[in-house]
Write a protein that holds these residues in place. Sequence first.
Motif, PDB file in Angstrom:
ATOM      1  N   VAL A 136       0.729  -1.209  -0.055  1.00  0.00           N
ATOM      2  CA  VAL A 136      -0.007   0.022  -0.020  1.00  0.00           C
ATOM      3  C   VAL A 136       0.741   1.174  -0.001  1.00  0.00           C
ATOM      4  CG1 VAL A 136      -1.735  -1.315   1.255  1.00  0.00           C
ATOM      5  CG2 VAL A 136      -0.155   0.254   2.668  1.00  0.00           C
ATOM      6  N   GLN A 137       0.098   2.233  -0.458  1.00  0.00           N
ATOM      7  CA  GLN A 137       1.099   3.710  -0.235  1.00  0.00           C
ATOM      8  C   GLN A 137       0.397   4.421   0.950  1.00  0.00           C
ATOM      9  OE1 GLN A 137       0.358   6.378  -3.330  1.00  0.00           O
ATOM     10  NE2 GLN A 137       1.294   8.058  -2.373  1.00  0.00           N
ATOM     11  N   THR A 138       1.402   4.774   2.084  1.00  0.00           N
ATOM     12  CA  THR A 138       0.744   5.456   2.989  1.00  0.00           C
ATOM     13  C   THR A 138       0.905   7.007   2.923  1.00  0.00           C
ATOM     14  OG1 THR A 138       2.710   5.204   4.415  1.00  0.00           O
ATOM     15  CG2 THR A 138       0.882   3.683   4.917  1.00  0.00           C
ATOM     16  N   ILE A 139      -0.185   7.795   3.377  1.00  0.00           N
ATOM     17  CA  ILE A 139       0.008   9.205   3.296  1.00  0.00           C
ATOM     18  C   ILE A 139      -0.062   9.764   4.741  1.00  0.00           C
ATOM     19  CG2 ILE A 139      -1.053  11.155   2.418  1.00  0.00           C
ATOM     20  CD1 ILE A 139      -2.348   9.460   0.156  1.00  0.00           C
ATOM     21  N   LYS A 140       0.919  10.510   5.291  1.00  0.00           N
ATOM     22  CA  LYS A 140       0.779  10.832   6.766  1.00  0.00           C
ATOM     23  C   LYS A 140       0.093  11.834   6.755  1.00  0.00           C
ATOM     24  CE  LYS A 140       2.311  11.010  11.254  1.00  0.00           C
ATOM     25  NZ  LYS A 140       3.129  11.963  11.728  1.00  0.00           N
ATOM     26  N   ILE A 141      -1.055  12.043   7.639  1.00  0.00           N
ATOM     27  CA  ILE A 141      -1.889  13.108   8.111  1.00  0.00           C
ATOM     28  C   ILE A 141      -1.744  13.420   9.525  1.00  0.00           C
ATOM     29  CG2 ILE A 141      -4.392  13.726   8.210  1.00  0.00           C
ATOM     30  CD1 ILE A 141      -3.451  13.760   5.355  1.00  0.00           C
ATOM     31  N   GLU A 142      -1.991  14.806   9.862  1.00  0.00           N
ATOM     32  CA  GLU A 142      -1.600  15.142  11.398  1.00  0.00           C
ATOM     33  C   GLU A 142      -2.957  15.162  12.156  1.00  0.00           C
ATOM     34  OE1 GLU A 142       1.227  15.529  12.595  1.00  0.00           O
ATOM     35  OE2 GLU A 142       2.235  14.941  10.722  1.00  0.00           O
ATOM     36  N   GLY A 143      -4.093  15.123  11.620  1.00  0.00           N
ATOM     37  CA  GLY A 143      -5.347  15.083  12.281  1.00  0.00           C
ATOM     38  C   GLY A 143      -6.583  15.017  11.320  1.00  0.00           C
ATOM     39  N   SER A 144      -7.716  14.558  12.159  1.00  0.00           N
ATOM     40  CA  SER A 144      -9.049  14.591  11.362  1.00  0.00           C
ATOM     41  C   SER A 144      -8.880  13.933  10.090  1.00  0.00           C
ATOM     42  CB  SER A 144      -9.594  15.885  11.040  1.00  0.00           C
ATOM     43  OG  SER A 144      -9.962  16.479  12.174  1.00  0.00           O
ATOM     44  N   VAL A 145      -8.034  12.457  10.142  1.00  0.00           N
ATOM     45  CA  VAL A 145      -7.837  11.633   8.887  1.00  0.00           C
ATOM     46  C   VAL A 145      -8.989  11.075   8.197  1.00  0.00           C
ATOM     47  CG1 VAL A 145      -6.789   9.415   8.413  1.00  0.00           C
ATOM     48  CG2 VAL A 145      -6.083  10.875  10.219  1.00  0.00           C
ATOM     49  N   GLU A 146     -10.322  11.143   8.946  1.00  0.00           N
ATOM     50  CA  GLU A 146     -11.490  10.941   8.196  1.00  0.00           C
ATOM     51  C   GLU A 146     -11.907  11.808   6.982  1.00  0.00           C
ATOM     52  OE1 GLU A 146     -11.165  11.824  11.682  1.00  0.00           O
ATOM     53  OE2 GLU A 146     -11.575   9.749  12.706  1.00  0.00           O
ATOM     54  N   LEU A 147     -10.988  13.025   7.020  1.00  0.00           N
ATOM     55  CA  LEU A 147     -11.572  13.742   5.737  1.00  0.00           C
ATOM     56  C   LEU A 147     -10.944  13.194   4.506  1.00  0.00           C
ATOM     57  CD1 LEU A 147     -10.349  17.182   7.034  1.00  0.00           C
ATOM     58  CD2 LEU A 147     -12.530  16.795   5.923  1.00  0.00           C
ATOM     59  N   THR A 148     -10.015  12.447   4.608  1.00  0.00           N
ATOM     60  CA  THR A 148      -9.200  11.932   3.281  1.00  0.00           C
ATOM     61  C   THR A 148      -9.958  11.062   2.362  1.00  0.00           C
ATOM     62  OG1 THR A 148      -8.137  10.106   4.582  1.00  0.00           O
ATOM     63  CG2 THR A 148      -6.888  12.346   4.713  1.00  0.00           C
TER      64      THR A 148
END
Length: 216
Positions: A136-148
Amino acid sequence: MEEKKIRIALTKGRLEKKTLTLLEQAGYDVHELRENTRRLIFSLPGSNVELVLAKAADVITYVEHGACDMGVVGKDTIMEQGGSYYEVMDLGFGRCRFALAGKTGQDFYQGYHTRKIATKYPNVAKSYFSSRQMDVQTIKIEGSVELTPLLGLADAIVDIVETGSTLRENGLCVYEDIAPVSARLIVNIASMKMKQELVQPILRQLQEQLEDERGK
Ligand code: PRP
């Protein structure tokens, strides 16, 4: 000679109140920490314990490097950050879980493309998918990941689910449970040996308190 102290790092925020309650029930005077203050270090009256307030990831860093002898931190941060220290006790609070989640009604496993996974916990996500032999490709998010997934940035997220309301209210659902999470007590490796006469009684007090709670 200076009196030996035990310094304990506590995670600010979600785990803070419950940690203070546990320490209080174990007999420590934590009233100063309940006052609204910006102070970060507190000597507990009538004891050799000093409490330090820090962010979860920093709790681990302080304990690993011996700046603090012990720490209270979530298993989520432990799984993400790793490190060398003893994880000695499951404190039983701060219970939630790591899960793979995404848009409701979407079949995550359909098709052969490389999935994009957004997360605050890239190491947890990578190790979960590598254990399933999935690239998989991971994308680092700092918060509210649910948006992605909603913004089309990711096919799914790896995140913490507690009540499930953030997922529900955003049209998302759990695809798979990954691992349970709760608050843990960690101890610096050298302190466990060099300060055992101070560390062991604290471990015993907390253990007894947790057993009392479970017996109720
Ligand atoms: C955590 C987590 C979810 C939410 C889950 O975020 O990342 O967003 O809590 O809780 P629920 O299942 O009870 O809805 P947090 O509140 O720590 O905020 P953040 O995403 O801004 O880091």
